[in-house]
Design an enzyme around this catalytic site. Structure first.
Site, PDB file in Angstrom:
ATOM      1  N   HIS A  73       0.793  -1.231  -0.028  1.00  0.00           N
ATOM      2  CA  HIS A  73       0.007   0.071   0.024  1.00  0.00           C
ATOM      3  C   HIS A  73       0.839   1.176   0.112  1.00  0.00           C
ATOM      4  O   HIS A  73       1.871   1.339   0.741  1.00  0.00           O
ATOM      5  CB  HIS A  73      -1.023   0.071   1.077  1.00  0.00           C
ATOM      6  CG  HIS A  73      -2.188  -0.758   1.029  1.00  0.00           C
ATOM      7  ND1 HIS A  73      -3.364  -0.693   1.627  1.00  0.00           N
ATOM      8  CD2 HIS A  73      -2.230  -1.864   0.142  1.00  0.00           C
ATOM      9  CE1 HIS A  73      -4.211  -1.522   1.111  1.00  0.00           C
ATOM     10  NE2 HIS A  73      -3.861  -2.048   0.338  1.00  0.00           N
ATOM     11  N   TYR A 194      -9.169   5.801   7.279  1.00  0.00           N
ATOM     12  CA  TYR A 194      -9.287   6.312   8.798  1.00  0.00           C
ATOM     13  C   TYR A 194     -10.295   7.624   8.706  1.00  0.00           C
ATOM     14  O   TYR A 194     -10.022   8.517   8.227  1.00  0.00           O
ATOM     15  CB  TYR A 194      -7.795   6.714   9.265  1.00  0.00           C
ATOM     16  CG  TYR A 194      -6.984   5.582   9.451  1.00  0.00           C
ATOM     17  CD1 TYR A 194      -6.146   5.269   8.344  1.00  0.00           C
ATOM     18  CD2 TYR A 194      -6.649   5.317  10.622  1.00  0.00           C
ATOM     19  CE1 TYR A 194      -5.204   4.388   8.797  1.00  0.00           C
ATOM     20  CE2 TYR A 194      -5.706   4.265  11.110  1.00  0.00           C
ATOM     21  CZ  TYR A 194      -5.080   3.612  10.063  1.00  0.00           C
ATOM     22  OH  TYR A 194      -4.041   2.592  10.205  1.00  0.00           O
ATOM     23  N   PRO A 286      -4.410   0.693  18.715  1.00  0.00           N
ATOM     24  CA  PRO A 286      -4.250  -0.016  17.500  1.00  0.00           C
ATOM     25  C   PRO A 286      -4.242   1.415  16.258  1.00  0.00           C
ATOM     26  O   PRO A 286      -3.874   1.062  15.203  1.00  0.00           O
ATOM     27  CB  PRO A 286      -5.078  -1.103  17.300  1.00  0.00           C
ATOM     28  CG  PRO A 286      -6.276  -0.719  18.372  1.00  0.00           C
ATOM     29  CD  PRO A 286      -5.561   0.174  19.248  1.00  0.00           C
ATOM     30  N   LYS A 290       0.979  -0.132  14.930  1.00  0.00           N
ATOM     31  CA  LYS A 290       2.328  -0.113  15.645  1.00  0.00           C
ATOM     32  C   LYS A 290       2.780  -1.278  16.465  1.00  0.00           C
ATOM     33  O   LYS A 290       4.000  -1.570  16.521  1.00  0.00           O
ATOM     34  CB  LYS A 290       2.934   1.124  16.284  1.00  0.00           C
ATOM     35  CG  LYS A 290       3.065   2.308  15.358  1.00  0.00           C
ATOM     36  CD  LYS A 290       4.479   2.328  14.659  1.00  0.00           C
ATOM     37  CE  LYS A 290       4.534   3.077  13.380  1.00  0.00           C
ATOM     38  NZ  LYS A 290       4.219   2.430  12.005  1.00  0.00           N
ATOM     39  N   TYR A 374       4.004   6.614  10.071  1.00  0.00           N
ATOM     40  CA  TYR A 374       3.066   5.502   9.709  1.00  0.00           C
ATOM     41  C   TYR A 374       3.926   4.289   8.971  1.00  0.00           C
ATOM     42  O   TYR A 374       3.754   3.143   9.283  1.00  0.00           O
ATOM     43  CB  TYR A 374       2.065   5.925   8.884  1.00  0.00           C
ATOM     44  CG  TYR A 374       0.846   4.695   8.933  1.00  0.00           C
ATOM     45  CD1 TYR A 374      -0.256   4.917   9.716  1.00  0.00           C
ATOM     46  CD2 TYR A 374       0.857   3.623   8.018  1.00  0.00           C
ATOM     47  CE1 TYR A 374      -1.250   4.197   9.615  1.00  0.00           C
ATOM     48  CE2 TYR A 374      -0.193   2.985   7.840  1.00  0.00           C
ATOM     49  CZ  TYR A 374      -1.310   2.988   8.628  1.00  0.00           C
ATOM     50  OH  TYR A 374      -2.181   2.016   8.435  1.00  0.00           O
TER      51      TYR A 374
HETATM   52  P1  RFL Z   1       1.476 -11.750  21.455  1.00  0.00           P
HETATM   53  O1  RFL Z   1       0.983 -11.829  19.984  1.00  0.00           O
HETATM   54  O2  RFL Z   1       0.491 -11.359  22.732  1.00  0.00           O
HETATM   55  O3  RFL Z   1       1.976 -13.202  21.858  1.00  0.00           O
HETATM   56  C1  RFL Z   1       2.433 -13.606  23.394  1.00  0.00           C
HETATM   57  C2  RFL Z   1       2.176 -15.147  23.310  1.00  0.00           C
HETATM   58  O4  RFL Z   1       2.651 -15.527  24.596  1.00  0.00           O
HETATM   59  C3  RFL Z   1       1.826 -16.503  24.909  1.00  0.00           C
HETATM   60  N1  RFL Z   1       1.951 -16.689  26.323  1.00  0.00           N
HETATM   61  C4  RFL Z   1       2.570 -17.719  27.021  1.00  0.00           C
HETATM   62  N2  RFL Z   1       3.228 -18.581  26.428  1.00  0.00           N
HETATM   63  C5  RFL Z   1       3.982 -19.353  27.515  1.00  0.00           C
HETATM   64  N3  RFL Z   1       3.679 -19.243  28.726  1.00  0.00           N
HETATM   65  C6  RFL Z   1       2.960 -18.202  29.478  1.00  0.00           C
HETATM   66  N4  RFL Z   1       2.793 -18.019  30.703  1.00  0.00           N
HETATM   67  C7  RFL Z   1       2.259 -17.300  28.369  1.00  0.00           C
HETATM   68  N5  RFL Z   1       1.611 -16.342  28.617  1.00  0.00           N
HETATM   69  C8  RFL Z   1       1.340 -15.816  27.358  1.00  0.00           C
HETATM   70  C9  RFL Z   1       0.634 -16.159  24.336  1.00  0.00           C
HETATM   71  O5  RFL Z   1      -0.289 -17.402  24.258  1.00  0.00           O
HETATM   72  C10 RFL Z   1       0.961 -15.673  22.867  1.00  0.00           C
HETATM   73  O6  RFL Z   1       0.993 -16.730  21.879  1.00  0.00           O
HETATM   74  O7  RFL Z   1       2.653 -10.501  21.903  1.00  0.00           O
HETATM   75  P2  RFL Z   1       3.654 -10.365  20.812  1.00  0.00           P
HETATM   76  O8  RFL Z   1       4.407 -11.599  20.296  1.00  0.00           O
HETATM   77  O9  RFL Z   1       4.699  -9.408  21.630  1.00  0.00           O
HETATM   78  O10 RFL Z   1       3.246  -9.704  19.585  1.00  0.00           O
HETATM   79  C11 RFL Z   1       2.564  -8.467  19.763  1.00  0.00           C
HETATM   80  C12 RFL Z   1       1.386  -8.335  18.741  1.00  0.00           C
HETATM   81  O11 RFL Z   1       0.509  -9.375  18.799  1.00  0.00           O
HETATM   82  C13 RFL Z   1       0.691  -7.027  18.906  1.00  0.00           C
HETATM   83  O12 RFL Z   1       1.305  -5.932  19.153  1.00  0.00           O
HETATM   84  C14 RFL Z   1      -0.561  -6.662  17.966  1.00  0.00           C
HETATM   85  O13 RFL Z   1      -1.232  -7.608  17.240  1.00  0.00           O
HETATM   86  C15 RFL Z   1      -1.245  -5.186  18.106  1.00  0.00           C
HETATM   87  N6  RFL Z   1      -1.940  -4.897  17.044  1.00  0.00           N
HETATM   88  C16 RFL Z   1      -1.590  -4.491  15.649  1.00  0.00           C
HETATM   89  N7  RFL Z   1      -0.213  -4.138  15.556  1.00  0.00           N
HETATM   90  C17 RFL Z   1       0.325  -3.500  14.337  1.00  0.00           C
HETATM   91  O14 RFL Z   1       1.482  -3.406  14.195  1.00  0.00           O
HETATM   92  N8  RFL Z   1      -0.697  -3.357  13.389  1.00  0.00           N
HETATM   93  C18 RFL Z   1      -1.660  -3.443  13.423  1.00  0.00           C
HETATM   94  O15 RFL Z   1      -2.606  -3.256  12.352  1.00  0.00           O
HETATM   95  C19 RFL Z   1      -2.381  -3.739  14.763  1.00  0.00           C
HETATM   96  N9  RFL Z   1      -3.624  -3.957  14.907  1.00  0.00           N
HETATM   97  C20 RFL Z   1      -3.433  -4.886  16.857  1.00  0.00           C
HETATM   98  C21 RFL Z   1      -4.144  -5.017  15.868  1.00  0.00           C
HETATM   99  C22 RFL Z   1      -3.935  -5.686  18.269  1.00  0.00           C
HETATM  100  C23 RFL Z   1      -5.299  -5.786  18.249  1.00  0.00           C
HETATM  101  N10 RFL Z   1      -5.906  -6.689  19.307  1.00  0.00           N
HETATM  102  C24 RFL Z   1      -6.649  -7.357  19.276  1.00  0.00           C
HETATM  103  C25 RFL Z   1      -5.157  -6.593  20.559  1.00  0.00           C
HETATM  104  C26 RFL Z   1      -5.605  -4.771  16.039  1.00  0.00           C
HETATM  105  C27 RFL Z   1      -6.276  -5.445  16.958  1.00  0.00           C
HETATM  106  C28 RFL Z   1      -7.757  -5.548  17.088  1.00  0.00           C
HETATM  107  C1  PHB Z   2      -5.930  -4.111  10.684  1.00  0.00           C
HETATM  108  O1  PHB Z   2      -5.909  -4.347   9.438  1.00  0.00           O
HETATM  109  O2  PHB Z   2      -6.421  -4.868  11.312  1.00  0.00           O
HETATM  110  C2  PHB Z   2      -5.648  -2.685  11.032  1.00  0.00           C
HETATM  111  C3  PHB Z   2      -5.009  -1.662  10.292  1.00  0.00           C
HETATM  112  C4  PHB Z   2      -4.750  -0.696  10.748  1.00  0.00           C
HETATM  113  C5  PHB Z   2      -4.693  -0.134  12.059  1.00  0.00           C
HETATM  114  C6  PHB Z   2      -5.213  -1.203  12.745  1.00  0.00           C
HETATM  115  C7  PHB Z   2      -5.665  -2.472  12.506  1.00  0.00           C
HETATM  116  O3  PHB Z   2      -4.274   0.928  12.408  1.00  0.00           O
END
Ligand code: RFL
Ligand code: PHB
Length: 380
Positions: A73, A194, A286, A290, A374
Site C-alpha cells: 500500500h 481512517y 491500534p 504499531k 506510519y
Molecule cells: P502476542 O501476540 O500477545 O504473543 C504472546 C504469546 O505468548 C503466549 N503466552 C505464554 N506462553 C507461555 N507461557 C506463558 N505463561 C504465556 N503467557 C502468554 C500467548 O499465548 C501468545 O501466543 O505478543 P507479541 O508476540 O509481542 O506480538 C504483539 C502483537 O501481537 C500486537 O502488538 C499486535 O497484534 C497489535 N496490533 C496491531 N499491531 C500492528 O503492528 N498493526 C496493526 O494493524 C495492529 N492491529 C493489534 C491490531 C492488536 C489488536 N488486538 C486484538 C489487541 C488490532 C487489534 C484489534
Molecule cells: C488491521 O488491518 O487490522 C488494522 C489496520 C490498521 C490499524 C489497525 C488495525 O491502524
C-alpha cells in the site's frame, strides 16, 4: 531437553521471530507457548507491516509468501468533514510503503519455518532473572529449563514482566474500545480509510482482495450482543459517509470482537538474564498500527545483540528499544486523540480535532510527519 542458550517464553510474532533469527545464527533456543498451534495461528489481530518489518522478514527468509500474497500500500485516506484526503507514502517518505499482510499469516510462516524446539501447550509458570531458569508445565508435568538468557515474549498478560524485581510502568487507559469485524466481501476501497465522525472513529482495512476488516469505536463496556449485523453496517455507513458516489459493500461477518485500548510501557526491558520484548513490555492503541511492528523491532535489536556476543549491545538493548517504543507511543496516542470521540468531550476539544485534521491534510510538513511515522522510522 533441560538446558538451552536462550529460553523464549511465548510463541506470538515476537517469540517466533526471535527464535528464527537465533536458529539462523546457530544459537540454540527453545520456544514455550501456552496455547495450541491452531489458536496462535488463527488469533485475529494486526494487519499492517511497516517497511522495516517487511525488510526484516525478507532478510531472514520469512518473506516469500508475504511477497506473493501481501498487498503493498502506497497510502492511506483520512476522511472527515465528508471529504477524503490521501496521504501519499512514497512521495512523502522517499519511497517507503507498508504491506497489508495479516499477523495470522506471519505467525503461520514462522511456525512452518521453525527449526528448533517449539512446544505448544507449554505454559511458563515462573522465570528466575538471576538463575536463568524457567519453570513450565507441559502435558500435565512440571519441568525446568536452564538458560543463559531468558526472553519473555509472552504478551501483556504474561509472567515475564511480573518476574522482574523492579519495573516502572507508565499507563493510559482510554474511554473507548474497538469493535472489529472480518467480512467476506471485497474491500470497498483500495487503501485503508481512517474516518473521523461525530459518532466516533471508524477504520476500513482489509485482509485480501476478497476479505474486509473493519473497525468501529465503541464504549469500553459495550458488548457484542448490542451489535447485530445490520446495526454494524448501518453505523459503518454513517461514519464513512462522504460527498460523491462512494459505497460501502456489505457481506457476511465471519469474526467479531471488542478490544479495549490502552497505552502502556514497562521500564527497563531487562533485569539480569531476563529480557522483555513486544507486548510483554509495551502496548499501543491500534490507531497507529504499531504493535506488531514494535515487537519485530525489539527482537531484531535483541537478536543482533545476542548473536554479536557483545555484552555492551546487550546492556544497551533496553535503552535503544525504549527510544523507538516511546516514539511509537507518542504517534499512536496522537492518532488516537485526533480521531476518537470522547463522549464526555467538550465541544472545544472536537473543534481542536477538526483543526488538527484539516491542518494535517493541508500541510506537507504535517502530512510528512504522519507518513514517516506510519511507514516506520528507519532503524538506526
Ligand atoms: P502476542 O501476540 O500477545 O504473543 C504472546 C504469546 O505468548 C503466549 N503466552 C505464554 N506462553 C507461555 N507461557 C506463558 N505463561 C504465556 N503467557 C502468554 C500467548 O499465548 C501468545 O501466543 O505478543 P507479541 O508476540 O509481542 O506480538 C504483539 C502483537 O501481537 C500486537 O502488538 C499486535 O497484534 C497489535 N496490533 C496491531 N499491531 C500492528 O503492528 N498493526 C496493526 O494493524 C495492529 N492491529 C493489534 C491490531 C492488536 C489488536 N488486538 C486484538 C489487541 C488490532 C487489534 C484489534
Ligand atoms: C488491521 O488491518 O487490522 C488494522 C489496520 C490498521 C490499524 C489497525 C488495525 O491502524
Amino acid at each position: 531437553m533441560n538446558r538451552t542458550r536462550v529460553g523464549i517464553i511465548g510463541g506470538g510474532p515476537a517469540g517466533l521471530l526471535l527464535g528464527h533469527l537465533l536458529d539462523r545464527a546457530g544459537i540454540a533456543n527453545v520456544v514455550l507457548e501456552s496455547r495450541t498451534r491452531a489458536y496462535v495461528e488463527h488469533r485475529q489481530r494486526a494487519g499492517i507491516l511497516e517497511q522495516n518489518t517487511v525488510d526484516v522478514l525478507r532478510e531472514c527468509g520469512a518473506g516469500a509468501r508475504m511477497d506473493r500474497e501481501g498487498l503493498v500500500h502506497e497510502g492511506i485516506e483520512l476522511r472527515f468533514d465528508r471529504r477524503s484526503h490521501r496521504v501519499d507514502f512514497p512521495g512523502l517518505t522517499g519511497g517507503r510503503t507498508v504491506m497489508v499482510y495479516a499477523q495470522t499469516e506471519v505467525v503461520k510462516d514462522l511456525v512452518a519455518l521453525r527449526a528448533g524446539p517449539l512446544l505448544f501447550e507449554a505454559e511458563a509458570l515462573a522465570a528466575d532473572p538471576d538463575a536463568g531458569v524457567i519453570r513450565y508445565r507441559h502435558r500435565g508435568a512440571e519441568h525446568e529449563l536452564a538458560c543463559e538468557l531468558i526472553v519473555a515474549c509472552d504478551g501483556f498478560h504474561g509472567i515475564g514482566r511480573a518476574s522482574m524485581p523492579s519495573v516502572t510502568t507508565y499507563q493510559r487507559d482510554y474511554p473507548f474500545a474497538w469493535l472489529g469485524i472480518l467480512a467476506s466481501v471485497p474491500p470497498s476501497c483500495e487503501e485503508l480509510i481512517y474516518a473521523h465522525h461525530e459518532h466516533g472513529f471508524a477504520l476500513h482495512s482489509m485482509r485480501s482482495p476478497s476479505v474486509s476488516r473493519l473497525y468501529l469505536q465503541v464504549d469500553p463496556d459495550d458488548h457484542l450482543g448490542n451489535w447485530p449485523d445490520e446495526r454494524i453496517w448501518d453505523e459503518l455507513d454513517t461514519r464513512f459517509a462522504v460527498d460523491g458516489d462512494w459505497r460501502l459493500e456489505r457481506g457476511p461477518i465471519t469474526d467479531r470482537s471488542i478490544t479495549p485500548m490502552r497505552s502502556f510501557v514497562a521500564e527497563p526491558m531487562r533485569s539480569g538474564r531476563l529480557f522483555l520484548a513486544g507486548d510483554a513490555a509495551h502496548i499501543v492503541p491500534p490507531t497507529g498500527a504499531k504493535g506488531l511492528n514494535l515487537a519485530v523491532a525489539d527482537v531484531t535489536l535483541l537478536a543482533r545483540a545476542i548473536i554479536s556476543g557483545d555484552e555492551r549491545l546487550l546492556a544497551g538493548y533496553s535503552e535503544a528499544a525504549l527510544r523507538r517504543v516511546w516514539r511509537a507511543e507518542h504517534f499512536s496516542a496522537w492518532m488516537t486523540a485526533m480521531f476518537h470521540r470522547d463522549h464526555g468531550q467538550d465541544p472545544f476539544e472536537h473543534r481542536l480535532q477538526l483543526a488538527q485534521l484539516r491542518y494535517t491534510a493541508a500541510s506537507d510538513a504535517a502530512m510528512t510527519s504522519l507518513a514517516e511515522n506510519y511507514v516506520g522510522l528507519p532503524f538506526q
